[in-house]
Design a protein around this motif. Structure first.
Motif, PDB file in Angstrom:
ATOM      1  N   PHE A  14       0.839  -1.200   0.000  1.00 47.21           N
ATOM      2  CA  PHE A  14       0.000   0.000   0.000  1.00 47.21           C
ATOM      3  C   PHE A  14       0.872   1.247   0.000  1.00 47.21           C
ATOM      4  CE2 PHE A  14      -3.302   2.562   2.625  1.00 47.21           C
ATOM      5  CZ  PHE A  14      -3.832   3.119   1.476  1.00 47.21           C
ATOM      6  N   PHE A  37      -7.717   8.260   5.606  1.00 47.95           N
ATOM      7  CA  PHE A  37      -8.532   7.219   4.978  1.00 47.95           C
ATOM      8  C   PHE A  37      -9.750   6.899   5.836  1.00 47.95           C
ATOM      9  CE2 PHE A  37      -4.009   5.900   3.836  1.00 47.95           C
ATOM     10  CZ  PHE A  37      -3.975   6.726   2.715  1.00 47.95           C
ATOM     11  N   ILE A  83     -10.467   7.993  -0.363  1.00 45.23           N
ATOM     12  CA  ILE A  83      -9.919   6.650  -0.153  1.00 45.23           C
ATOM     13  C   ILE A  83     -10.317   6.247   1.260  1.00 45.23           C
ATOM     14  CG2 ILE A  83      -7.833   5.226  -0.048  1.00 45.23           C
ATOM     15  CD1 ILE A  83      -6.444   7.450  -1.673  1.00 45.23           C
ATOM     16  N   THR A 118     -10.433   3.318   4.339  1.00 44.31           N
ATOM     17  CA  THR A 118     -10.099   2.029   4.946  1.00 44.31           C
ATOM     18  C   THR A 118     -10.766   1.905   6.318  1.00 44.31           C
ATOM     19  OG1 THR A 118      -8.045   2.874   5.955  1.00 44.31           O
ATOM     20  CG2 THR A 118      -7.878   1.949   3.740  1.00 44.31           C
ATOM     21  N   ARG A 173      -6.591  -3.303   6.853  1.00 43.97           N
ATOM     22  CA  ARG A 173      -6.934  -1.997   6.290  1.00 43.97           C
ATOM     23  C   ARG A 173      -6.093  -1.681   5.050  1.00 43.97           C
ATOM     24  NH1 ARG A 173      -7.971  -1.482  11.720  1.00 43.97           N
ATOM     25  NH2 ARG A 173      -9.951  -0.457  12.237  1.00 43.97           N
ATOM     26  N   GLY A 229      -7.099  -0.500   1.278  1.00 39.91           N
ATOM     27  CA  GLY A 229      -6.521   0.692   0.671  1.00 39.91           C
ATOM     28  C   GLY A 229      -5.954   0.433  -0.712  1.00 39.91           C
ATOM     29  N   GLN A 261      -8.847   0.426  -3.021  1.00 35.78           N
ATOM     30  CA  GLN A 261      -9.375   1.779  -3.150  1.00 35.78           C
ATOM     31  C   GLN A 261      -8.506   2.650  -4.063  1.00 35.78           C
ATOM     32  OE1 GLN A 261     -12.132   3.716  -0.831  1.00 35.78           O
ATOM     33  NE2 GLN A 261     -12.811   1.867  -1.891  1.00 35.78           N
TER      34      GLN A 261
END
Length: 379
Positions: free
Chosen positions: A40, A182, A188, A190, A245, A249, A252
């Motif tokens: 990420f 986020f 975005i 999470t 998470r 992400g 996303q």
């Protein structure tokens, strides 16, 4: 009581891809900070064109770490906006620094006024924190010139602006450190989460150390045999993001570009529809640079016969959810000792309404909102 709105304020852009990503991570048997977090971070850094990205528990801790790694401490002054979420300013107080509030440009531009920023600079000023309202950029050329002239650090609160651009650069990649959120309603999401970005390797390494208790290695690194032990070299924090998470992400990020293009179309619909509504100002109208359009805000004219709250209540009865971004921070009880009065911020905030904004909105939705607003104000 749960209220079902005909047009909600935002809509979570989740689907089967996010569900599968979480399931894959659970089945991998590694759910804390590990390979998904690393991936990420790499994807995010690539998206912004920065050297380093550090995934964190939320944006508030990103702002806190930014203060720490830039050496801001007790008695230092940090110039910041008041028209922002309180976390922007809380981070200043976490390091016992002094927030100095700068006013905004005006109804047409809700970002910090560089002229007022310069007026607030003193020999004790150490940094400027900008917040790119709704994803629209602050005047970063002028602000960076001030930073160079007065030897100040610049922290970008870019929570509203993933992929927003200024002069060909992504927001968050212009100052010394950029901070992203986020949270569930962000571009975005999470659930919770944040990111710190920088092009300075030393700042990145310091933030990475502080993210996990000041430990020299992480559990995942030790599990792969990169180290059998660790030292603790500084008092740090538990500010890590977990792989569950991070896996969300990653998905996303893949969806972000298309989502923002649709939001840009929604904004054009709004600008067109509200051009026929007298008594309402649409900030940033005519801005054609690429922005995230995190929220859509309007301001009632100062001569409006109805208050902001009356208009919001009327829209609520029509099934249209609204919000207000944001109550000015300098008017909160805990910050009043630092407030010198911000006439432009106070005037604009008193008339500001946040209307629904998300990529699945239709032109009919936007027309309905504009018609309702027109009837409430002039019916």
């Amino acid at each position: 009581m749960n209220v079902m709105y005909k047009i909600p304020l935002f809509d979570l852009n989740f689907g089967l891809e996010e569900e599968q990503a979480v399931l894959d991570t659970l089945r991998s048997k590694w759910i804390s900070t590990g390979p998904k977090t690393t991936a990420f971070e790499a994807d995010f850094a690539g998206m912004l064109g920065v050297s380093h990205a550090l995934a964190l528990a939320n944006c508030t801790v990103s702002l806190h770490l930014a203060m720490k790694i830039l050496g801001i401490g007790p008695g230092d002054e940090v110039i910041c906006p008041s028209l922002t979420f309180v976390a922007t300013v809380n981070a200043v107080r976490y390091v016992d620094a002094v927030p100095v509030f700068a006013d905004i440009c005006g109804d047409a531009d809700l970002t910090m006024d560089p002229l007022d920023i310069e007026r607030k600079i003193t020999p004790r000023t150490r940094a400027i924190v900008v917040m790119h309202y709704a994803g629209f950029p602050c005047a970063m050329d002028e602000i960076m010139r001030l930073a160079r002239r007065y030897n100040l650090k610049v922290i970008e609160d870019a929570c509203h602006g993933p992929l927003s651009e200024y002069g060909g650069r992504k927001l968050g990649a212009i100052g010394d450190v950029g901070c992203f959120s986020f949270f569930s309603n962000k571009n975005i999401s999470t659930g919770e989460g944040g990111m710190l970005v920088t092009n300075d390797e030393g700042l990145y390494e310091h933030a990475k150390l502080l993210r996990s208790h000041g430990m020299t290695t992480l559990s995942y690194e030790r599990s792969k045999g990169h180290s059998t032990g660790y030292d603790v070299v500084e008092s740090g924090y538990n500010y890590r993001m977990d792989d569950i998470r991070a896996s969300i992400g990653i998905v996303q990020l893949r969806k972000l570009g298309d989502d923002l293009k649709k939001r840009a179309e929604v904004r054009l619909w709004y600008e067109d529809a509200f051009s026929a509504v007298d008594g309402v100002c649409v900030p940033f109208s005519g801005h054609r640079g690429f922005v995230s359009n995190y929220i859509f805000a309007v301001l009632l004219d100062v001569s409006c016969s109805r208050s902001r709250d009356e208009v919001r209540d009327a829209l609520h009865k029509e099934g249209i959810q609204t919000s207000m971004h944001y109550p000015p921070v300098h008017l909160f009880s805990i910050f009043r000792e630092f407030s010198g009065g911000l006439p432009v911020t106070e005037s604009s905030a008193a008339r500001l309404i946040t209307l629904p904004m998300y990529s699945r909105m239709t032109k009919q939705d936007v027309g309905c909102i504009a018609q309702s607003m027109n009837e409430i104000l002039h019916g």
